[in-house]
Design a protein around this motif. Structure first.
Motif, PDB file in Angstrom:
ATOM      1  N   THR A 166       0.847  -1.189   0.000  1.00  0.00           N
ATOM      2  CA  THR A 166       0.000   0.000   0.000  1.00  0.00           C
ATOM      3  C   THR A 166       0.882   1.239   0.000  1.00  0.00           C
ATOM      4  O   THR A 166       1.975   1.234   0.573  1.00  0.00           O
ATOM      5  CB  THR A 166      -0.929   0.023   1.235  1.00  0.00           C
ATOM      6  OG1 THR A 166      -1.538   1.329   1.346  1.00  0.00           O
ATOM      7  CG2 THR A 166      -0.190  -0.279   2.512  1.00  0.00           C
TER       8      THR A 166
ATOM      9  N   VAL B 281       0.219   3.929   1.548  1.00  0.00           N
ATOM     10  CA  VAL B 281       0.155   4.532   2.884  1.00  0.00           C
ATOM     11  C   VAL B 281       1.152   3.795   3.769  1.00  0.00           C
ATOM     12  O   VAL B 281       1.020   2.591   3.996  1.00  0.00           O
ATOM     13  CB  VAL B 281      -1.266   4.442   3.474  1.00  0.00           C
ATOM     14  CG1 VAL B 281      -1.308   5.082   4.858  1.00  0.00           C
ATOM     15  CG2 VAL B 281      -2.267   5.109   2.544  1.00  0.00           C
TER      16      VAL B 281
ATOM     17  N   GLU C 183      -1.581   7.070   9.872  1.00  0.00           N
ATOM     18  CA  GLU C 183      -2.417   7.346   8.704  1.00  0.00           C
ATOM     19  C   GLU C 183      -3.204   6.107   8.298  1.00  0.00           C
ATOM     20  O   GLU C 183      -4.346   6.206   7.830  1.00  0.00           O
ATOM     21  CB  GLU C 183      -1.538   7.830   7.546  1.00  0.00           C
ATOM     22  CG  GLU C 183      -2.313   8.411   6.385  1.00  0.00           C
ATOM     23  CD  GLU C 183      -1.416   8.951   5.277  1.00  0.00           C
ATOM     24  OE1 GLU C 183      -1.949   9.358   4.245  1.00  0.00           O
ATOM     25  OE2 GLU C 183      -0.179   8.949   5.477  1.00  0.00           O
TER      26      GLU C 183
ATOM     27  N   THR D 130      -6.653   5.743  10.011  1.00  0.00           N
ATOM     28  CA  THR D 130      -7.749   6.498   9.402  1.00  0.00           C
ATOM     29  C   THR D 130      -8.065   6.011   7.999  1.00  0.00           C
ATOM     30  O   THR D 130      -9.216   5.680   7.685  1.00  0.00           O
ATOM     31  CB  THR D 130      -7.394   7.999   9.355  1.00  0.00           C
ATOM     32  OG1 THR D 130      -7.158   8.464  10.677  1.00  0.00           O
ATOM     33  CG2 THR D 130      -8.525   8.800   8.730  1.00  0.00           C
ATOM     34  N   ARG D 131      -7.037   5.956   7.148  1.00  0.00           N
ATOM     35  CA  ARG D 131      -7.276   5.716   5.726  1.00  0.00           C
ATOM     36  C   ARG D 131      -7.538   4.259   5.385  1.00  0.00           C
ATOM     37  O   ARG D 131      -8.088   3.968   4.308  1.00  0.00           O
ATOM     38  CB  ARG D 131      -6.093   6.239   4.903  1.00  0.00           C
ATOM     39  CG  ARG D 131      -5.963   7.752   4.951  1.00  0.00           C
ATOM     40  CD  ARG D 131      -4.960   8.267   3.951  1.00  0.00           C
ATOM     41  NE  ARG D 131      -4.967   9.721   3.890  1.00  0.00           N
ATOM     42  CZ  ARG D 131      -5.783  10.440   3.125  1.00  0.00           C
ATOM     43  NH1 ARG D 131      -6.655   9.809   2.348  1.00  0.00           N
ATOM     44  NH2 ARG D 131      -5.732  11.750   3.119  1.00  0.00           N
ATOM     45  N   HIS D 132      -7.135   3.338   6.252  1.00  0.00           N
ATOM     46  CA  HIS D 132      -7.381   1.923   5.991  1.00  0.00           C
ATOM     47  C   HIS D 132      -8.426   1.333   6.938  1.00  0.00           C
ATOM     48  O   HIS D 132      -9.470   0.859   6.492  1.00  0.00           O
ATOM     49  CB  HIS D 132      -6.075   1.135   6.076  1.00  0.00           C
ATOM     50  CG  HIS D 132      -5.170   1.358   4.905  1.00  0.00           C
ATOM     51  ND1 HIS D 132      -5.612   1.855   3.701  1.00  0.00           N
ATOM     52  CD2 HIS D 132      -3.833   1.153   4.755  1.00  0.00           C
ATOM     53  CE1 HIS D 132      -4.598   1.933   2.850  1.00  0.00           C
ATOM     54  NE2 HIS D 132      -3.509   1.515   3.466  1.00  0.00           N
TER      55      HIS D 132
ATOM     56  N   ASP E  96     -11.685   3.948   7.492  1.00  0.00           N
ATOM     57  CA  ASP E  96     -12.324   4.116   6.184  1.00  0.00           C
ATOM     58  C   ASP E  96     -13.026   2.822   5.768  1.00  0.00           C
ATOM     59  O   ASP E  96     -14.167   2.845   5.277  1.00  0.00           O
ATOM     60  CB  ASP E  96     -11.276   4.517   5.151  1.00  0.00           C
ATOM     61  CG  ASP E  96     -11.889   4.984   3.844  1.00  0.00           C
ATOM     62  OD1 ASP E  96     -12.808   5.820   3.886  1.00  0.00           O
ATOM     63  OD2 ASP E  96     -11.446   4.531   2.777  1.00  0.00           O
ATOM     64  N   SER E  97     -12.370   1.683   5.978  1.00  0.00           N
ATOM     65  CA  SER E  97     -12.973   0.395   5.612  1.00  0.00           C
ATOM     66  C   SER E  97     -14.200   0.071   6.451  1.00  0.00           C
ATOM     67  O   SER E  97     -15.106  -0.634   5.994  1.00  0.00           O
ATOM     68  CB  SER E  97     -11.939  -0.729   5.775  1.00  0.00           C
ATOM     69  OG  SER E  97     -10.907  -0.622   4.823  1.00  0.00           O
TER      70      SER E  97
ATOM     71  N   ARG F 182     -13.741  -1.146  -2.969  1.00  0.00           N
ATOM     72  CA  ARG F 182     -13.202   0.116  -2.450  1.00  0.00           C
ATOM     73  C   ARG F 182     -12.112   0.605  -3.394  1.00  0.00           C
ATOM     74  O   ARG F 182     -11.123  -0.090  -3.613  1.00  0.00           O
ATOM     75  CB  ARG F 182     -12.641  -0.123  -1.041  1.00  0.00           C
ATOM     76  CG  ARG F 182     -11.956   1.054  -0.358  1.00  0.00           C
ATOM     77  CD  ARG F 182     -11.519   0.616   1.037  1.00  0.00           C
ATOM     78  NE  ARG F 182     -10.835   1.670   1.775  1.00  0.00           N
ATOM     79  CZ  ARG F 182      -9.512   1.814   1.835  1.00  0.00           C
ATOM     80  NH1 ARG F 182      -8.732   0.969   1.179  1.00  0.00           N
ATOM     81  NH2 ARG F 182      -8.975   2.780   2.542  1.00  0.00           N
TER      82      ARG F 182
ATOM     83  N   GLY G  17     -15.466   8.471  -3.384  1.00  0.00           N
ATOM     84  CA  GLY G  17     -15.152   9.745  -2.760  1.00  0.00           C
ATOM     85  C   GLY G  17     -16.339  10.682  -2.912  1.00  0.00           C
ATOM     86  O   GLY G  17     -17.320  10.590  -2.178  1.00  0.00           O
TER      87      GLY G  17
ATOM     88  N   LEU H  75     -10.899  11.843   8.985  1.00  0.00           N
ATOM     89  CA  LEU H  75     -10.633  12.049   7.566  1.00  0.00           C
ATOM     90  C   LEU H  75     -11.429  13.241   7.051  1.00  0.00           C
ATOM     91  O   LEU H  75     -12.662  13.237   7.089  1.00  0.00           O
ATOM     92  CB  LEU H  75     -10.993  10.798   6.768  1.00  0.00           C
ATOM     93  CG  LEU H  75     -10.646  10.832   5.273  1.00  0.00           C
ATOM     94  CD1 LEU H  75      -9.141  10.893   5.084  1.00  0.00           C
ATOM     95  CD2 LEU H  75     -11.217   9.604   4.564  1.00  0.00           C
TER      96      LEU H  75
ATOM     97  N   ARG I  89     -16.708  10.991   1.402  1.00  0.00           N
ATOM     98  CA  ARG I  89     -16.864   9.562   1.179  1.00  0.00           C
ATOM     99  C   ARG I  89     -18.350   9.262   0.988  1.00  0.00           C
ATOM    100  O   ARG I  89     -19.192   9.783   1.724  1.00  0.00           O
ATOM    101  CB  ARG I  89     -16.346   8.737   2.368  1.00  0.00           C
ATOM    102  CG  ARG I  89     -14.840   8.691   2.490  1.00  0.00           C
ATOM    103  CD  ARG I  89     -14.211   7.835   1.407  1.00  0.00           C
ATOM    104  NE  ARG I  89     -12.794   7.629   1.614  1.00  0.00           N
ATOM    105  CZ  ARG I  89     -11.843   8.453   1.184  1.00  0.00           C
ATOM    106  NH1 ARG I  89     -12.167   9.555   0.533  1.00  0.00           N
ATOM    107  NH2 ARG I  89     -10.573   8.195   1.404  1.00  0.00           N
TER     108      ARG I  89
END
Length: 217
Positions: free
Chosen positions: A45, A47, A52, A55-57, A60-61, A143, A170, A197, A201
């Motif tokens: 990834t 990231v 991070e 939040t982003r993985h 978000d998931s 995703r 997004g 984030l 989304r």
């Protein structure tokens, strides 16, 4: 690099905001730690900072977990297991098939499932369009993988009658919705709030037209 144990308060606050039991935090962090370790060698990834990644993985998931029904779920183009592995951790009633054609990512996921003891998830090393399980899943999730029309093309055959395709996006994808192939419709579109984030989304829910099972839902 931030130790994943230091991230537990941040993750727990995010889980609280999403209505998810904090008891899942240690297993989610174990997955994150393994991902960060493998990522240093195998570039799974883009990231790289574990903070991070929270939040982003992870968050978000999990931001759409409430829209995922129990039962058979297929996660196409899952990469290193996102969103499928976090969903399998927090939703034991969901039976997750993780579809990915990249060998290093499937090897990572198999190792992660072993280490995490996730009995409700399995890996299919395949392209989604080649997976020979037509109509086997009540729910398909994707995703950051292609347009809505592309998702229908490569994964639509996997969805059972009455099933749903959940696409994470997004911004609200008006152009993609206008370009949906014949036979599919938007059943719902939900704006998602991902803790920590500052970006849009949306979750777009697709169903087949004239599917009585999905009417009025």
């Amino acid at each position: 690099m931030t130790a994943t144990a230091d991230l537990q308060p941040e993750l727990e606050a995010g889980l609280d905001a999403l209505g998810i039991d904090r008891a899942h935090a240690p297993r989610l962090l174990a997955y994150l730690a393994l991902l960060a370790r493998w990522n240093a060698t195998y570039n799974l990834t883009a990231v790289r900072d574990p903070r991070e990644m929270v939040t982003r993985h992870l968050l978000d998931s999990l931001s759409f977990h409430a829209f995922v029904p129990d039962g058979a779920l297929v996660d196409i183009g899952t990469g290193p297991g996102l969103p499928g592995i976090p969903l399998a951790i927090v939703r034991p009633g969901v039976d997750v098939t993780l579809v990915e054609s990249n060998g290093k990512k499937t090897r990572f996921m198999r190792q992660a499932l072993r280490e995490l003891g996730l009995a409700n998830a399995r890996v299919a090393e395949s392209r989604a369009e080649s997976l020979p399980r037509s109509g086997a899943f009540g729910c398909l999730v994707a995703r950051a993988l292609g347009t809505l029309a592309e998702l229908v093309r490569v994964g639509g055959h996997l969805i059972a009658p009455g099933g749903r395709l959940l696409a994470m996006k997004g911004r609200h994808p008006d152009d993609e919705i206008a370009a949906l192939p014949e036979g599919w419709q938007v059943a719902a579109a939900h704006r998602l709030a991902v803790p920590g984030l500052d970006a849009e989304r949306h979750l777009v829910v697709l169903t087949r037209l004239n599917d009585r099972t999905n009417q009025d839902q």
